[in-house]
Structures are given as C-alpha cells and as structure tokens.
Scaffold this active site. Structure first.
Site: not given
Length: 190
Positions: A7, A68, A141
């Site tokens: 992430d 992501e 996260d």
C-alpha cells in the site's frame, strides 16, 4: 506462492507478506510499515522506502507483488508524492525480477467483501478473520497491504492437481462476481 502486498504512501508504505497454498489456505508471514519523515528530503525518503522494501524482499523472497493503483486525490501534491513512491516501489520490484500486479481500491474491496463500497473497518475485519490474526493489523496501511496481497490470491488460477504450479493471470482489473469467492459471505456477516 509467496505474495508481497504493498500500500504505497510517502509517509507510510504498508507491506504484507502472505503464503498462499490455495484460494482458501493463505497464511500471513509478516506485515508492517515503512515510515518516512516529512522533514527529510524527498530523495532520501524514496531511498528509505527502497532500502526497507529490499530488506523485506530479501527476507521473504516473494514470487509476485501486488500494489494499489494510483487513484485521484483532491490534492495534487498527494498525487505526486504517491506517484513518486509507487515509482520507487515498481523499480525495486523490477530490479528483483518480481512480477508486479496493480489493483484499484474498488477491486480490492470487491475481491474481499463482494462489493466495492466496503468501509475501512469492514476490510480490516475481513483481513483479520481470513488470515486468522489475533487482532486487526496496525497501522491501517499494513492491513491495506495484506488486503492487496489477499486480493491477488483471488486472481490466481489454481491448478487443482498441483497447487505448487499455480499460474497467475490478471482479470481486466475489475473482478467479476462469479469469478471469485466472496470472502465476506464465507467468513461472517457484517
């Protein structure tokens, strides 16, 4: 198959490593965050992300990585910072010859919950339950990175005769409901 989920963020980059034996048997190996300080020059922050991510790669030897996708923020400065962070991460994966797959946030939510509008708490509960963790991974996260890794597990075409020979394919970046298990229904109702 060992999968590294990432992430990306300039201040906090979440990472999570899972080992997948099948769609339903996924073990968490480790997770955490790479933190950089805003007072440090950008180049040094990106080098920190590269160096610490390289340490994770060296320790866990992931076969694939998932990250992501960049989505649009309201603040242009945030877009640039996350874009630069993603560049450092993509370069690190590339230099290690690790195939990298990208997923947008809605696809990650859909893969784990069956719908793309799940809130952060629902996602964290799914990650905790699916990976059989004692508590929700912190910071957020790290939980997001584990979710991205689990999302990738749902894109693997598992050969029923030989799970060690799983082949990976990417499904048009948007998951079809019939093409993946609905982890939310499978694990519990929210």
């Amino acid at each position: 198959m060992i999968i590294l989920g990432i992430d990306p963020g300039l201040s906090l980059t979440g990472w999570g490593v899972v080992e997948a034996f099948s769609r339903d048997k996924v073990n968490p190996l480790q997770y955490g965050c790479i933190k950089t300080m805003p007072s440090v020059p950008l180049i040094q922050r990106l080098q920190t992300i590269n160096t610490k991510l390289q340490s994770v790669i060296d320790k866990y030897k992931p076969e694939v990585a998932s990250i992501e996708e960049l989505f649009f923020f309201k603040a242009t400065k945030s877009i640039a910072a996350v874009g630069q962070t993603r560049g450092a991460i993509i370069l690190t994966a590339s230099l290690n010859k690790i195939p990298l797959f990208e997923y947008n946030p809605k696809s990650v939510k859909t893969a784990l919950t069956g719908y793309g509008s799940a809130d952060k708490y629902q996602m964290q509960r799914i990650v905790k339950t699916f990976l059989r963790l004692k508590e929700i991974p912190k910071p957020d996260d790290a939980a997001d990175a584990l979710a991205i890794a689990v999302c990738h597990v749902n894109t693997i075409n598992w050969n029923a005769n030989n799970n060690n020979n799983a082949s990976v394919f990417l499904k048009n970046k948007v998951f079809k409901e019939s093409a993946k298990p609905n982890l939310l229904k499978k694990l519990f109702s929210l």
